[in-house]
Motif scaffolding. Sequence first.
Motif, PDB file in Angstrom:
ATOM      1  N   GLU A 137      12.173   1.191  -6.960  1.00 38.19           N
ATOM      2  CA  GLU A 137      13.450   0.288  -6.989  1.00 38.19           C
ATOM      3  C   GLU A 137      13.506  -0.192  -5.476  1.00 38.19           C
ATOM      4  O   GLU A 137      13.463   0.683  -4.496  1.00 38.19           O
ATOM      5  N   SER A 138      13.653  -1.407  -5.297  1.00 41.33           N
ATOM      6  CA  SER A 138      13.957  -1.854  -4.055  1.00 41.33           C
ATOM      7  C   SER A 138      15.490  -2.219  -3.660  1.00 41.33           C
ATOM      8  O   SER A 138      16.316  -2.725  -4.531  1.00 41.33           O
ATOM      9  N   GLU A 139      15.971  -2.076  -2.469  1.00 43.72           N
ATOM     10  CA  GLU A 139      17.095  -2.416  -2.254  1.00 43.72           C
ATOM     11  C   GLU A 139      17.704  -3.057  -0.930  1.00 43.72           C
ATOM     12  O   GLU A 139      17.319  -2.640   0.125  1.00 43.72           O
ATOM     13  N   PRO A 140      18.018  -4.474  -1.098  1.00 51.15           N
ATOM     14  CA  PRO A 140      18.283  -5.409   0.043  1.00 51.15           C
ATOM     15  C   PRO A 140      19.287  -4.506   0.919  1.00 51.15           C
ATOM     16  O   PRO A 140      20.309  -4.216   0.247  1.00 51.15           O
ATOM     17  N   ARG A 141      19.142  -4.546   2.126  1.00 52.24           N
ATOM     18  CA  ARG A 141      20.157  -3.777   2.927  1.00 52.24           C
ATOM     19  C   ARG A 141      20.941  -4.974   4.062  1.00 52.24           C
ATOM     20  O   ARG A 141      21.682  -4.480   4.754  1.00 52.24           O
TER      21      ARG A 141
ATOM     22  N   GLN B  92       8.044  10.177  -2.898  1.00 50.43           N
ATOM     23  CA  GLN B  92       7.391  11.091  -2.072  1.00 50.43           C
ATOM     24  C   GLN B  92       8.013  10.629  -0.513  1.00 50.43           C
ATOM     25  O   GLN B  92       7.308  11.236   0.459  1.00 50.43           O
ATOM     26  N   GLY B  93       8.851   9.898  -0.400  1.00 50.57           N
ATOM     27  CA  GLY B  93       9.252   9.538   1.114  1.00 50.57           C
ATOM     28  C   GLY B  93      10.055   8.179   1.037  1.00 50.57           C
ATOM     29  O   GLY B  93      10.873   8.077  -0.068  1.00 50.57           O
ATOM     30  N   ALA B  94      10.176   7.421   2.008  1.00 52.21           N
ATOM     31  CA  ALA B  94      10.844   6.422   1.824  1.00 52.21           C
ATOM     32  C   ALA B  94      10.117   4.988   2.642  1.00 52.21           C
ATOM     33  O   ALA B  94       9.023   5.264   3.556  1.00 52.21           O
ATOM     34  N   VAL B  95      10.225   3.626   2.240  1.00 51.39           N
ATOM     35  CA  VAL B  95       9.406   2.621   2.997  1.00 51.39           C
ATOM     36  C   VAL B  95      10.632   1.589   3.412  1.00 51.39           C
ATOM     37  O   VAL B  95      11.644   1.372   2.349  1.00 51.39           O
ATOM     38  N   VAL B  96      10.591   1.311   4.419  1.00 50.49           N
ATOM     39  CA  VAL B  96      11.536   0.183   4.791  1.00 50.49           C
ATOM     40  C   VAL B  96      10.687  -0.752   5.318  1.00 50.49           C
ATOM     41  O   VAL B  96       9.625  -0.752   6.175  1.00 50.49           O
ATOM     42  N   LEU B  97      11.085  -2.033   4.986  1.00 51.81           N
ATOM     43  CA  LEU B  97      10.493  -3.427   5.492  1.00 51.81           C
ATOM     44  C   LEU B  97      11.739  -4.391   6.395  1.00 51.81           C
ATOM     45  O   LEU B  97      12.714  -4.708   5.537  1.00 51.81           O
ATOM     46  N   ASP B  98      11.360  -4.619   7.652  1.00 53.18           N
ATOM     47  CA  ASP B  98      12.098  -5.352   8.386  1.00 53.18           C
ATOM     48  C   ASP B  98      11.324  -6.797   8.548  1.00 53.18           C
ATOM     49  O   ASP B  98      10.458  -6.887   8.873  1.00 53.18           O
ATOM     50  N   LEU B  99      11.986  -7.872   7.981  1.00 50.30           N
ATOM     51  CA  LEU B  99      11.504  -9.149   8.372  1.00 50.30           C
ATOM     52  C   LEU B  99      12.336 -10.121   9.225  1.00 50.30           C
ATOM     53  O   LEU B  99      13.450  -9.815   9.165  1.00 50.30           O
ATOM     54  N   HIS B 100      11.676 -10.968  10.161  1.00 53.02           N
ATOM     55  CA  HIS B 100      12.412 -11.812  10.637  1.00 53.02           C
ATOM     56  C   HIS B 100      11.723 -13.117  10.713  1.00 53.02           C
ATOM     57  O   HIS B 100      10.419 -13.306  10.566  1.00 53.02           O
ATOM     58  N   PRO B 101      12.071 -14.097  11.260  1.00 55.12           N
ATOM     59  CA  PRO B 101      11.610 -15.661  10.982  1.00 55.12           C
ATOM     60  C   PRO B 101      10.601 -16.037  12.340  1.00 55.12           C
ATOM     61  O   PRO B 101       9.940 -17.110  12.018  1.00 55.12           O
ATOM     62  N   GLY B 102      10.562 -15.088  13.230  1.00 53.55           N
ATOM     63  CA  GLY B 102       9.755 -15.413  14.264  1.00 53.55           C
ATOM     64  C   GLY B 102       8.275 -15.133  14.143  1.00 53.55           C
ATOM     65  O   GLY B 102       7.831 -14.872  13.122  1.00 53.55           O
ATOM     66  N   GLY B 103       7.458 -15.251  15.427  1.00 52.72           N
ATOM     67  CA  GLY B 103       6.183 -14.826  15.374  1.00 52.72           C
ATOM     68  C   GLY B 103       5.611 -13.395  15.824  1.00 52.72           C
ATOM     69  O   GLY B 103       6.153 -12.460  15.062  1.00 52.72           O
ATOM     70  N   HIS B 104       4.609 -13.422  16.505  1.00 50.10           N
ATOM     71  CA  HIS B 104       3.729 -12.211  16.756  1.00 50.10           C
ATOM     72  C   HIS B 104       4.283 -11.709  18.103  1.00 50.10           C
ATOM     73  O   HIS B 104       4.081 -11.701  19.135  1.00 50.10           O
TER      74      HIS B 104
ATOM     75  N   LEU C  11       0.834  -1.358  -0.199  1.00 51.79           N
ATOM     76  CA  LEU C  11      -0.062   0.000  -0.013  1.00 51.79           C
ATOM     77  C   LEU C  11       0.943   1.261  -0.045  1.00 51.79           C
ATOM     78  O   LEU C  11       0.565   2.166  -0.846  1.00 51.79           O
ATOM     79  N   TRP C  12       1.670   1.221   0.920  1.00 54.55           N
ATOM     80  CA  TRP C  12       2.839   2.593   1.058  1.00 54.55           C
ATOM     81  C   TRP C  12       3.529   2.771  -0.252  1.00 54.55           C
ATOM     82  O   TRP C  12       4.051   3.770  -0.738  1.00 54.55           O
ATOM     83  N   ARG C  13       4.128   1.600  -0.846  1.00 51.90           N
ATOM     84  CA  ARG C  13       5.023   1.637  -1.970  1.00 51.90           C
ATOM     85  C   ARG C  13       4.260   1.957  -2.858  1.00 51.90           C
ATOM     86  O   ARG C  13       4.754   3.079  -3.896  1.00 51.90           O
ATOM     87  N   ARG C  14       3.101   1.941  -3.213  1.00 57.43           N
ATOM     88  CA  ARG C  14       2.069   2.814  -4.183  1.00 57.43           C
ATOM     89  C   ARG C  14       1.767   3.969  -3.942  1.00 57.43           C
ATOM     90  O   ARG C  14       1.794   4.786  -4.819  1.00 57.43           O
ATOM     91  N   GLN C  15       1.382   4.026  -2.576  1.00 55.00           N
ATOM     92  CA  GLN C  15       1.018   5.331  -2.306  1.00 55.00           C
ATOM     93  C   GLN C  15       2.196   6.723  -2.418  1.00 55.00           C
ATOM     94  O   GLN C  15       1.935   7.611  -2.861  1.00 55.00           O
ATOM     95  N   LEU C  16       3.382   6.002  -1.963  1.00 51.80           N
ATOM     96  CA  LEU C  16       4.442   6.802  -1.868  1.00 51.80           C
ATOM     97  C   LEU C  16       5.299   7.129  -3.427  1.00 51.80           C
ATOM     98  O   LEU C  16       6.283   7.617  -3.428  1.00 51.80           O
ATOM     99  N   GLY C  17       4.850   6.310  -4.357  1.00 52.83           N
ATOM    100  CA  GLY C  17       5.448   6.071  -5.516  1.00 52.83           C
ATOM    101  C   GLY C  17       7.040   5.549  -5.542  1.00 52.83           C
ATOM    102  O   GLY C  17       7.963   5.925  -6.104  1.00 52.83           O
TER     103      GLY C  17
ATOM    104  N   THR D 239      14.801  -4.339   3.791  1.00 53.53           N
ATOM    105  CA  THR D 239      14.537  -4.021   2.413  1.00 53.53           C
ATOM    106  C   THR D 239      14.194  -2.556   2.472  1.00 53.53           C
ATOM    107  O   THR D 239      13.335  -2.364   3.091  1.00 53.53           O
ATOM    108  N   THR D 240      14.663  -1.937   1.478  1.00 45.38           N
ATOM    109  CA  THR D 240      14.396  -0.165   1.411  1.00 45.38           C
ATOM    110  C   THR D 240      13.976   0.129  -0.082  1.00 45.38           C
ATOM    111  O   THR D 240      14.367  -0.613  -1.030  1.00 45.38           O
ATOM    112  N   TRP D 241      12.880   1.073  -0.189  1.00 42.18           N
ATOM    113  CA  TRP D 241      12.359   1.440  -1.406  1.00 42.18           C
ATOM    114  C   TRP D 241      12.770   2.905  -1.570  1.00 42.18           C
ATOM    115  O   TRP D 241      12.740   3.802  -1.059  1.00 42.18           O
ATOM    116  N   THR D 242      13.265   3.164  -2.878  1.00 42.78           N
ATOM    117  CA  THR D 242      13.258   4.536  -3.302  1.00 42.78           C
ATOM    118  C   THR D 242      12.154   5.056  -3.751  1.00 42.78           C
ATOM    119  O   THR D 242      11.261   4.688  -4.602  1.00 42.78           O
ATOM    120  N   CYS D 243      11.659   6.104  -3.222  1.00 44.23           N
ATOM    121  CA  CYS D 243      10.129   6.606  -3.481  1.00 44.23           C
ATOM    122  C   CYS D 243      10.183   8.012  -3.936  1.00 44.23           C
ATOM    123  O   CYS D 243      10.955   8.980  -3.596  1.00 44.23           O
TER     124      CYS D 243
END
Length: 271
Positions: free
Chosen positions: A213-217, A237-249, A204-210, A231-235
């Motif tokens: 390119e994604s860049e694994p960090r 109108q801003g920036a989007v960062v996604l952090d993933l981990h193998p765990g739960g909630h 949603l935010w990747r679309r909203q902020l235009g 992973t970060t995205w060049t946008c």
Amino acid sequence: MVLLFLPLVAALTASSALAMGPWKGNDASCGADLACALGERSYHVLEPDGWNGVSPLPVLLHFHGWSRTGKHAQRSDRVGASAKRRGVLLVTPNGRAKSWNFWTAGTEDVPFTDAVLADVAKRYPVDAARIFVSGYSYGSAMAWRYACHSGKDVAALLAVAGSIDQSETCEEAPEEVRHVHGLADTVMDFPVGPGGDVTYPVALWRRQLGCSESEPRGDWQARSFLTLSRTTWTCDQGAVVLDLHPGGHFIPHGWIGRQLDELLGLTPSYP
């Protein structure tokens, strides 16, 4: 003579302000464990360590998880302690029936949150350019909902393990989005996208902020047993960062503190 007198007045005024302690406008009726009343609802506020009572404060507004209250987040070493030691004012609204209505655009919790921030600004000297909105689980979904409809003045969304429907179109957006989610989360299920796309949680935010390119960090350690992949995205109108981990909630220990360090330009520390 007047020119010599003015600096003295300024110095005395500053000294008086420091002597009076934390600035709360005309109302010092809430703080610590005592909730701030706002109509029929309320919120909690936690001042940072070492604040001089005068300097403008960055704000972290954090939505609690389901069946919790704002007081729980204040007492959390993953939320409250992280904000306190970084000079950030923590504001934690209380949801009705210990929950949030993030399901629809017309939820009353969005204008309620606007009112909370306006009330905080009457009690404290807020740094309006550094308003961060966070949340965990149901609270994270509420943070998304708030940013979707009242996010133009939000410097960053810090979301943990919860979101809204990625097909929605938002009226507004924060300047920056940072989201963390566990791949094994079955409480607020990890939203895998078409074709097994694990970057879908921020579609949603990747679309909203235009974003394009994604860049694994690479990986960074939140604790010795948990590695987060960023992973970060060049946008446009801003920036989007996604952090993933193998765990739960859960809130990864040190994650909120790390985001505040980066956003405030502080030397990264733990937790």
